[in-house]
Motif scaffolding. Structure first.
Motif, PDB file in Angstrom:
ATOM      1  N   GLY A  21      35.004 -38.483   4.186  1.00 45.89           N
ATOM      2  CA  GLY A  21      35.400 -39.782   3.576  1.00 45.89           C
ATOM      3  C   GLY A  21      36.891 -39.724   3.794  1.00 45.89           C
ATOM      4  O   GLY A  21      37.656 -40.258   2.954  1.00 45.89           O
ATOM      5  N   GLN A  22      37.732 -38.704   4.566  1.00 47.77           N
ATOM      6  CA  GLN A  22      39.081 -38.752   4.481  1.00 47.77           C
ATOM      7  C   GLN A  22      39.884 -39.529   5.294  1.00 47.77           C
ATOM      8  O   GLN A  22      40.235 -39.745   6.522  1.00 47.77           O
ATOM      9  CB  GLN A  22      39.622 -37.071   5.146  1.00 47.77           C
ATOM     10  CG  GLN A  22      39.088 -36.097   4.345  1.00 47.77           C
ATOM     11  CD  GLN A  22      39.258 -34.712   4.350  1.00 47.77           C
ATOM     12  OE1 GLN A  22      39.750 -34.560   5.705  1.00 47.77           O
ATOM     13  NE2 GLN A  22      38.762 -33.755   3.881  1.00 47.77           N
ATOM     14  N   ASN A  23      40.392 -40.649   4.386  1.00 49.06           N
ATOM     15  CA  ASN A  23      41.283 -41.739   4.983  1.00 49.06           C
ATOM     16  C   ASN A  23      42.456 -41.724   3.686  1.00 49.06           C
ATOM     17  O   ASN A  23      42.363 -41.956   2.723  1.00 49.06           O
ATOM     18  CB  ASN A  23      40.709 -42.957   4.835  1.00 49.06           C
ATOM     19  CG  ASN A  23      39.546 -43.304   5.762  1.00 49.06           C
ATOM     20  OD1 ASN A  23      38.476 -42.897   5.340  1.00 49.06           O
ATOM     21  ND2 ASN A  23      40.047 -43.329   7.018  1.00 49.06           N
ATOM     22  N   LEU A  25      46.065 -42.233   1.791  1.00 48.94           N
ATOM     23  CA  LEU A  25      47.005 -43.248   1.634  1.00 48.94           C
ATOM     24  C   LEU A  25      48.105 -42.866   2.093  1.00 48.94           C
ATOM     25  O   LEU A  25      48.843 -41.702   2.039  1.00 48.94           O
ATOM     26  CB  LEU A  25      46.924 -43.601   0.070  1.00 48.94           C
ATOM     27  CG  LEU A  25      45.967 -44.445  -0.719  1.00 48.94           C
ATOM     28  CD1 LEU A  25      45.923 -44.496  -2.055  1.00 48.94           C
ATOM     29  CD2 LEU A  25      46.263 -45.932  -0.195  1.00 48.94           C
ATOM     30  N   PRO A  51      41.932 -35.294  -4.295  1.00 53.39           N
ATOM     31  CA  PRO A  51      43.244 -35.481  -4.186  1.00 53.39           C
ATOM     32  C   PRO A  51      43.832 -35.395  -2.782  1.00 53.39           C
ATOM     33  O   PRO A  51      44.698 -35.886  -2.478  1.00 53.39           O
ATOM     34  CB  PRO A  51      43.833 -34.314  -5.028  1.00 53.39           C
ATOM     35  CG  PRO A  51      42.814 -33.336  -4.971  1.00 53.39           C
ATOM     36  CD  PRO A  51      41.538 -34.210  -4.853  1.00 53.39           C
ATOM     37  N   GLY A  52      42.821 -34.914  -1.921  1.00 57.38           N
ATOM     38  CA  GLY A  52      43.566 -35.076  -0.377  1.00 57.38           C
ATOM     39  C   GLY A  52      44.589 -34.241  -0.210  1.00 57.38           C
ATOM     40  O   GLY A  52      44.853 -32.860  -0.488  1.00 57.38           O
ATOM     41  N   ILE A  70      39.772 -32.719  -8.494  1.00 60.05           N
ATOM     42  CA  ILE A  70      38.494 -32.025  -7.777  1.00 60.05           C
ATOM     43  C   ILE A  70      38.296 -32.327  -6.192  1.00 60.05           C
ATOM     44  O   ILE A  70      38.171 -33.272  -5.880  1.00 60.05           O
ATOM     45  CB  ILE A  70      37.258 -32.462  -8.573  1.00 60.05           C
ATOM     46  CG1 ILE A  70      37.147 -32.157 -10.220  1.00 60.05           C
ATOM     47  CG2 ILE A  70      36.126 -31.640  -7.818  1.00 60.05           C
ATOM     48  CD1 ILE A  70      35.993 -32.932 -10.610  1.00 60.05           C
ATOM     49  N   GLU A  71      38.423 -31.279  -5.646  1.00 59.88           N
ATOM     50  CA  GLU A  71      38.568 -31.184  -3.901  1.00 59.88           C
ATOM     51  C   GLU A  71      37.602 -30.326  -3.505  1.00 59.88           C
ATOM     52  O   GLU A  71      37.369 -29.268  -3.748  1.00 59.88           O
ATOM     53  CB  GLU A  71      39.961 -30.869  -3.457  1.00 59.88           C
ATOM     54  CG  GLU A  71      40.264 -31.276  -2.045  1.00 59.88           C
ATOM     55  CD  GLU A  71      39.706 -32.326  -1.393  1.00 59.88           C
ATOM     56  OE1 GLU A  71      40.237 -33.552  -1.828  1.00 59.88           O
ATOM     57  OE2 GLU A  71      38.943 -32.441  -0.658  1.00 59.88           O
ATOM     58  N   ASP A  73      37.295 -30.047   0.105  1.00 63.95           N
ATOM     59  CA  ASP A  73      37.819 -29.436   1.414  1.00 63.95           C
ATOM     60  C   ASP A  73      38.734 -28.357   1.056  1.00 63.95           C
ATOM     61  O   ASP A  73      39.699 -28.354   0.517  1.00 63.95           O
ATOM     62  CB  ASP A  73      38.420 -30.521   2.420  1.00 63.95           C
ATOM     63  CG  ASP A  73      38.938 -30.061   3.311  1.00 63.95           C
ATOM     64  OD1 ASP A  73      39.175 -28.880   3.717  1.00 63.95           O
ATOM     65  OD2 ASP A  73      39.263 -30.856   4.252  1.00 63.95           O
ATOM     66  N   GLN A  96      35.506 -27.836  -5.686  1.00 65.63           N
ATOM     67  CA  GLN A  96      34.212 -28.112  -6.079  1.00 65.63           C
ATOM     68  C   GLN A  96      33.695 -29.536  -5.579  1.00 65.63           C
ATOM     69  O   GLN A  96      34.676 -30.433  -5.203  1.00 65.63           O
ATOM     70  CB  GLN A  96      33.755 -28.107  -7.423  1.00 65.63           C
ATOM     71  CG  GLN A  96      32.312 -27.664  -7.835  1.00 65.63           C
ATOM     72  CD  GLN A  96      31.895 -27.660  -9.103  1.00 65.63           C
ATOM     73  OE1 GLN A  96      32.937 -27.511 -10.163  1.00 65.63           O
ATOM     74  NE2 GLN A  96      30.722 -28.060  -9.474  1.00 65.63           N
ATOM     75  N   ASN A 115      41.250 -42.374  -4.910  1.00 65.99           N
ATOM     76  CA  ASN A 115      40.884 -43.268  -3.933  1.00 65.99           C
ATOM     77  C   ASN A 115      39.556 -42.353  -3.532  1.00 65.99           C
ATOM     78  O   ASN A 115      39.755 -41.333  -2.932  1.00 65.99           O
ATOM     79  CB  ASN A 115      42.009 -42.918  -3.064  1.00 65.99           C
ATOM     80  CG  ASN A 115      41.821 -43.239  -1.529  1.00 65.99           C
ATOM     81  OD1 ASN A 115      40.658 -44.035  -1.309  1.00 65.99           O
ATOM     82  ND2 ASN A 115      42.597 -42.904  -0.725  1.00 65.99           N
ATOM     83  N   LEU A 116      38.377 -43.153  -3.630  1.00 67.06           N
ATOM     84  CA  LEU A 116      37.306 -42.285  -3.626  1.00 67.06           C
ATOM     85  C   LEU A 116      36.652 -42.169  -2.163  1.00 67.06           C
ATOM     86  O   LEU A 116      37.097 -42.946  -1.344  1.00 67.06           O
ATOM     87  CB  LEU A 116      36.075 -42.901  -4.591  1.00 67.06           C
ATOM     88  CG  LEU A 116      36.108 -42.931  -5.809  1.00 67.06           C
ATOM     89  CD1 LEU A 116      34.943 -43.755  -6.573  1.00 67.06           C
ATOM     90  CD2 LEU A 116      36.012 -41.467  -6.464  1.00 67.06           C
ATOM     91  N   PRO A 117      36.183 -41.033  -1.886  1.00 70.38           N
ATOM     92  CA  PRO A 117      35.478 -40.920  -0.462  1.00 70.38           C
ATOM     93  C   PRO A 117      34.491 -41.950  -0.378  1.00 70.38           C
ATOM     94  O   PRO A 117      33.375 -42.062  -1.396  1.00 70.38           O
ATOM     95  CB  PRO A 117      34.974 -39.363  -0.608  1.00 70.38           C
ATOM     96  CG  PRO A 117      34.961 -38.882  -1.887  1.00 70.38           C
ATOM     97  CD  PRO A 117      35.860 -39.688  -2.691  1.00 70.38           C
TER      98      PRO A 117
HETATM   99  N1  SAM Z   1      43.456 -39.035  -2.605  1.00 69.06           N
HETATM  100  C1  SAM Z   1      43.647 -38.807  -1.352  1.00 69.06           C
HETATM  101  C2  SAM Z   1      44.435 -40.062  -0.640  1.00 69.06           C
HETATM  102  O1  SAM Z   1      44.400 -41.000  -1.453  1.00 69.06           O
HETATM  103  O2  SAM Z   1      45.315 -39.830   0.155  1.00 69.06           O
HETATM  104  C3  SAM Z   1      42.523 -38.577  -0.499  1.00 69.06           C
HETATM  105  C4  SAM Z   1      41.559 -39.703  -0.585  1.00 69.06           C
HETATM  106  S1  SAM Z   1      40.185 -39.466   0.623  1.00 69.06           S
HETATM  107  C5  SAM Z   1      39.713 -41.286   0.616  1.00 69.06           C
HETATM  108  C6  SAM Z   1      39.125 -38.882  -0.166  1.00 69.06           C
HETATM  109  C7  SAM Z   1      39.064 -37.612  -0.462  1.00 69.06           C
HETATM  110  O3  SAM Z   1      37.897 -36.954  -1.506  1.00 69.06           O
HETATM  111  C8  SAM Z   1      39.380 -36.474   0.581  1.00 69.06           C
HETATM  112  O4  SAM Z   1      40.402 -35.574  -0.008  1.00 69.06           O
HETATM  113  C9  SAM Z   1      38.138 -35.659   0.509  1.00 69.06           C
HETATM  114  O5  SAM Z   1      38.413 -34.257   1.116  1.00 69.06           O
HETATM  115  C10 SAM Z   1      37.684 -35.704  -0.785  1.00 69.06           C
HETATM  116  N2  SAM Z   1      36.105 -35.516  -0.984  1.00 69.06           N
HETATM  117  C11 SAM Z   1      35.150 -35.980  -0.263  1.00 69.06           C
HETATM  118  N3  SAM Z   1      33.952 -35.799  -0.721  1.00 69.06           N
HETATM  119  C12 SAM Z   1      34.121 -34.886  -2.056  1.00 69.06           C
HETATM  120  C13 SAM Z   1      33.423 -34.481  -2.963  1.00 69.06           C
HETATM  121  N4  SAM Z   1      31.918 -34.693  -2.782  1.00 69.06           N
HETATM  122  N5  SAM Z   1      33.863 -33.939  -4.087  1.00 69.06           N
HETATM  123  C14 SAM Z   1      35.272 -33.834  -4.131  1.00 69.06           C
HETATM  124  N6  SAM Z   1      36.105 -34.161  -3.174  1.00 69.06           N
HETATM  125  C15 SAM Z   1      35.644 -34.930  -2.111  1.00 69.06           C
END
Ligand code: SAM
Length: 276
Positions: A21-23, A25, A51-52, A70-71, A73, A96, A115-117
């Motif tokens: 779900g990487q979009n 910001l 945190p992306g 918690i990330e 990737d 994790q 910013n949740l996945p």
């Molecule tokens: N916070 C960043 C931003 O706003 O640009 C990234 C937001 S992006 C929508 C979602 C983030 O959640 C990505 O970095 C993704 O790799 C991470 N992610 C996805 N599934 C996850 C999980 N099960 N546990 C931890 N992080 C996760």
């Protein structure tokens, strides 16, 4: 921190992965609005999920919070580790799956800012609700449709188990909508930022919270079914349910989406009484 051009080049090299779900910001104003809504104080304990590339992470740290992020990737974990230098006691990065993390490791009270996945936002919300007595506020970016479901009123299309359960445990409010143009890559759906403030005690006292949750989830299992039939399909005894509905003077032909929170609490307690 590395010089800006170098960092941006590194960041661009990391491709966004759909499965997580990487979009990302790209609009700093949106991040500032999220952090303002969370009323972050210096020294406060904060959890960021996903945190992306650290776009929000850096700004949370700049406000003096003690942050755990918690990330999932490994590429992004390595990127953040090389980019964000902060003293150990102010920033901890955990590699994790946030669905499996033991949130008891957070020092309470704490706030959640993220910013949740979107692909796992509902199970994550349920996990975070388990921490409701330790979390003071969550300010979360979600798919707009999910934010609308959380805040929906009875009798509306969006009203469902998520609305009842979140409103049972928390004050919920949509703060503002966010256009797909504020992300890279652009999501196919619109987004919204929501504030969730867990209540000290559930909005209505019920005999058994676990049983209440089962009743609510069961009532919405088959949206088109009458509530009695839906609950029978969910495994509740038809005989007990019929007695309970009669006792409540409630029409068993109603659909789950017409039940208010108070009615669900009453239904749960009445059925519970006949079972135990
Ligand atoms: N916070 C960043 C931003 O706003 O640009 C990234 C937001 S992006 C929508 C979602 C983030 O959640 C990505 O970095 C993704 O790799 C991470 N992610 C996805 N599934 C996850 C999980 N099960 N546990 C931890 N992080 C996760």
């Amino acid at each position: 921190m590395k010089d800006n051009t170098k960092s941006l080049n590194q960041a661009h090299k990391i491709r966004a992965k759909k499965k997580w779900g990487q979009n990302f910001l790209t609009d700093p104003n949106i991040v500032n609005k999220i952090l303002d809504a969370a009323l972050l104080q210096s020294g406060e304990s904060v959890l960021e999920i996903g945190p992306g590339k650290g776009f929000m992470t850096r700004r949370i740290l700049a406000r003096g919070a003690r942050l755990k992020a918690i990330e999932i990737d490994p590429d992004l974990v390595a990127f953040i580790q090389s980019e964000i230098m902060a003293p150990d006691e102010t920033f901890t990065l955990i590699h994790q799956d946030a669905l499996r993390y033991d949130y008891q490791n957070m020092s309470a009270p704490y706030k959640v800012v993220a910013n949740l996945p979107y692909n796992i936002s509902t199970p994550l919300l349920f996990r975070l609700l388990e921490e409701k007595t330790r979390i003071t506020q969550m300010v979360l970016m979600l798919q707009k449709e999910v934010a609308e479901r959380i805040t929906a009123s009875p009798g509306t299309k969006s009203y469902g188990a998520l609305s009842v359960i979140l409103q049972f445990f928390a004050d919920v409010k949509i703060l503002f909508n966010v256009s797909p143009h504020c992300f890279y890559p652009k999501p196919k759906v619109s987004s919204a930022v929501i504030s969730i403030i867990p209540l000290q005690k559930p909005r209505i006292v019920v005999q058994d919270e676990g049983f209440f949750l089962k009743i609510v989830k069961g009532a919405f299992l088959y949206r088109r079914k009458q509530v009695l039939n839906a609950l029978v399909c969910a495994g509740f005894s038809e005989e007990h349910l019929k007695i309970a509905f009669e006792n409540m003077k409630c029409d068993p032909k109603r659909r789950g989406e017409t039940f208010t929170l108070a009615e669900f609490a009453c239904l749960s307690d009445t059925v519970y009484k006949y079972l135990y």
